[in-house]
Scaffold this motif. Sequence first.
Motif, short mmCIF file in Angstrom:
data_model
loop_
_atom_site.label_atom_id
_atom_site.label_comp_id
_atom_site.label_asym_id
_atom_site.label_seq_id
_atom_site.Cartn_x
_atom_site.Cartn_y
_atom_site.Cartn_z
N PRO A 105 -3.22 -27.27 -7.94
CA PRO A 105 -4.55 -27.26 -8.53
C PRO A 105 -5.27 -25.91 -8.51
CG PRO A 105 -4.68 -28.13 -6.32
CD PRO A 105 -3.23 -27.84 -6.59
N ALA A 106 -4.60 -24.83 -8.17
CA ALA A 106 -5.27 -23.53 -8.22
C ALA A 106 -5.69 -23.23 -9.65
CB ALA A 106 -4.32 -22.44 -7.71
N GLY A 107 -6.90 -22.69 -9.80
CA GLY A 107 -7.37 -22.32 -11.13
C GLY A 107 -6.76 -21.01 -11.57
N SER A 108 -6.96 -20.67 -12.84
CA SER A 108 -6.35 -19.47 -13.41
C SER A 108 -6.81 -18.20 -12.70
CB SER A 108 -6.67 -19.38 -14.91
OG SER A 108 -6.18 -20.50 -15.59
N VAL A 109 -8.08 -18.13 -12.34
CA VAL A 109 -8.59 -16.92 -11.70
C VAL A 109 -8.02 -16.77 -10.29
CG1 VAL A 109 -10.67 -15.67 -10.98
CG2 VAL A 109 -10.70 -17.02 -13.08
N GLU A 110 -7.90 -17.88 -9.58
CA GLU A 110 -7.30 -17.82 -8.24
C GLU A 110 -5.83 -17.41 -8.33
OE1 GLU A 110 -6.54 -20.49 -4.19
OE2 GLU A 110 -7.44 -21.42 -5.96
N ILE A 111 -5.10 -17.97 -9.29
CA ILE A 111 -3.70 -17.57 -9.47
C ILE A 111 -3.61 -16.09 -9.79
CG2 ILE A 111 -1.65 -17.88 -10.91
CD1 ILE A 111 -2.54 -20.79 -11.34
N LEU A 112 -4.49 -15.62 -10.67
CA LEU A 112 -4.50 -14.20 -11.04
C LEU A 112 -4.76 -13.32 -9.82
CD1 LEU A 112 -4.58 -11.92 -13.18
CD2 LEU A 112 -7.02 -12.42 -13.46
N ALA A 113 -5.72 -13.71 -8.99
CA ALA A 113 -6.03 -12.91 -7.79
C ALA A 113 -4.84 -12.87 -6.84
CB ALA A 113 -7.26 -13.49 -7.10
N HIS A 114 -4.18 -14.01 -6.65
CA HIS A 114 -2.99 -14.02 -5.79
C HIS A 114 -1.89 -13.14 -6.38
CE1 HIS A 114 -3.72 -16.76 -2.45
NE2 HIS A 114 -4.44 -17.52 -3.28
N ARG A 115 -1.74 -13.18 -7.68
CA ARG A 115 -0.72 -12.35 -8.32
C ARG A 115 -0.97 -10.87 -8.03
NH1 ARG A 115 1.05 -12.44 -14.77
NH2 ARG A 115 3.03 -11.35 -14.45
N MET A 116 -2.21 -10.45 -8.07
CA MET A 116 -2.55 -9.05 -7.79
C MET A 116 -2.25 -8.69 -6.34
SD MET A 116 -6.23 -8.89 -9.70
CE MET A 116 -6.40 -9.08 -11.48
N VAL A 117 -2.70 -9.53 -5.42
CA VAL A 117 -2.56 -9.23 -4.00
C VAL A 117 -1.09 -9.21 -3.58
CG1 VAL A 117 -2.99 -10.15 -1.67
CG2 VAL A 117 -4.85 -10.08 -3.37
N TRP A 118 -0.34 -10.25 -3.94
CA TRP A 118 1.05 -10.35 -3.49
C TRP A 118 1.96 -9.38 -4.22
CZ3 TRP A 118 1.52 -12.56 0.97
CH2 TRP A 118 0.64 -13.56 1.34
N SER A 119 1.60 -9.01 -5.46
CA SER A 119 2.39 -8.01 -6.18
C SER A 119 2.33 -6.67 -5.46
CB SER A 119 1.89 -7.85 -7.62
OG SER A 119 2.13 -9.01 -8.37
N LEU A 120 1.14 -6.30 -4.99
CA LEU A 120 1.02 -5.03 -4.27
C LEU A 120 1.86 -5.05 -3.00
CD1 LEU A 120 -0.22 -2.24 -3.89
CD2 LEU A 120 -2.12 -3.32 -2.68
N LEU A 121 1.81 -6.14 -2.25
CA LEU A 121 2.59 -6.21 -1.01
C LEU A 121 4.09 -6.12 -1.31
CD1 LEU A 121 0.61 -9.02 0.86
CD2 LEU A 121 0.45 -6.54 1.17
N PHE A 122 4.52 -6.77 -2.39
CA PHE A 122 5.94 -6.74 -2.76
C PHE A 122 6.38 -5.34 -3.14
CE2 PHE A 122 9.53 -7.14 -5.62
CZ PHE A 122 10.34 -8.06 -4.98
N VAL A 123 5.60 -4.64 -3.97
CA VAL A 123 6.04 -3.32 -4.42
C VAL A 123 5.94 -2.29 -3.29
CG1 VAL A 123 5.54 -3.71 -6.84
CG2 VAL A 123 3.76 -2.76 -5.39
N VAL A 124 5.01 -2.48 -2.35
CA VAL A 124 4.95 -1.58 -1.20
C VAL A 124 6.23 -1.69 -0.38
CG1 VAL A 124 3.82 -1.21 1.03
CG2 VAL A 124 2.44 -1.38 -1.04
N VAL A 125 6.70 -2.93 -0.18
CA VAL A 125 7.97 -3.13 0.53
C VAL A 125 9.11 -2.46 -0.24
CG1 VAL A 125 9.66 -4.85 1.25
CG2 VAL A 125 7.23 -5.23 1.69
N ALA A 126 9.11 -2.61 -1.57
CA ALA A 126 10.16 -1.99 -2.39
C ALA A 126 10.11 -0.47 -2.28
CB ALA A 126 10.00 -2.41 -3.85
N LEU A 127 8.92 0.11 -2.28
CA LEU A 127 8.79 1.57 -2.18
C LEU A 127 9.19 2.06 -0.79
CD1 LEU A 127 5.45 2.09 -4.16
CD2 LEU A 127 7.73 2.88 -4.83
#
Length: 321
Positions: free
Chosen positions: A35-57
């Motif tokens: 039931p997460a709304g679109s804005v909440e999903i978008l915010a999670h996408r931003m936060v977790w994407s940064l953590l993922f790419v930092v690990v990759a870097l």
Amino acid sequence: MADISKGERRAGLLNGFAAYGMWGLVPLFWPLLKPAGSVEILAHRMVWSLLFVVVALLFVRRWAWAGELLRQPRRLALVTVAATVITVNWGVYIWAVNAGHVVEASLGYFINPLVTIAMGVLLLKERLRTVQWAAVGVGFAAVVVLAVGYGQPPWISLVLAFSFATYGLVKKKVNLGGIESLAAETAIQFLPALGYLLWLAGHGESSFVNDGAGHAALLASTGIVTALPLVCFGAAAIRVPLSTLGLLQYLAPVFQFLLGILYFHEAMPTARWAGFALVWLALALLTWDALRTAHRAARALATAPLPRPATPAAETPASPV
């Protein structure tokens, strides 16, 4: 590309299919996050994407670009624009899929090449060949037909196409690699996104907190869903010709379109079929023109005489390679 082995090219093709395949099948993922709304999903996408790419870097140890970027205010401003535009693109796409507009969202990525060409003419003063003008005209006619069929312009498609075309234009000027660019953009998005998620948690409205560990894990996986196709795309881009990548890019909207009809059972009235047919005709014209131009360029390069190196008169000229 000439010195890349067959094995490398095969790996590049597999990575290209993987990248565009994941992008094409991602409409299956966003509904799982309700039931997460679109804005909440978008915010999670931003936060977790940064953590993922930092690990990759951290893994590849590529950090020099960050210091250079911080010392160049103009490039940093362009990255901010890119982050803003891709936020709009991501948000509209997530909302469209979860609101039952998968077919219209796929149309946005079908017409994106046409919008990119139009922006090149209007903003960069590029000159088009006759076939390209014809493709743009057919694409404009398609939008008119779809607008009549919908009773209004296909706003979702247009916003997705124009936002992604603008994003591509800005990224071209920034000139950062895929992972580096995503890291810079999500770093700009991170604080507003995290602030929104904390605000939701503080008001008891966070599905990440309220709906169990499984749901929280799915929201956290948005970082992988965002970054993994980009990693595959980067691996493909250095191994296969751009003409091949240009053809592979149509896989994503084709998959999305088929999912919208066959899996989500969205309606396809006659006017919508007619509009899509015109879009596909425009893309066929573009593809034919691009392949013809690439073939002519390759043939001209193959038949051009090799330049003879200048040599001093007293020396014997080296044999040509």
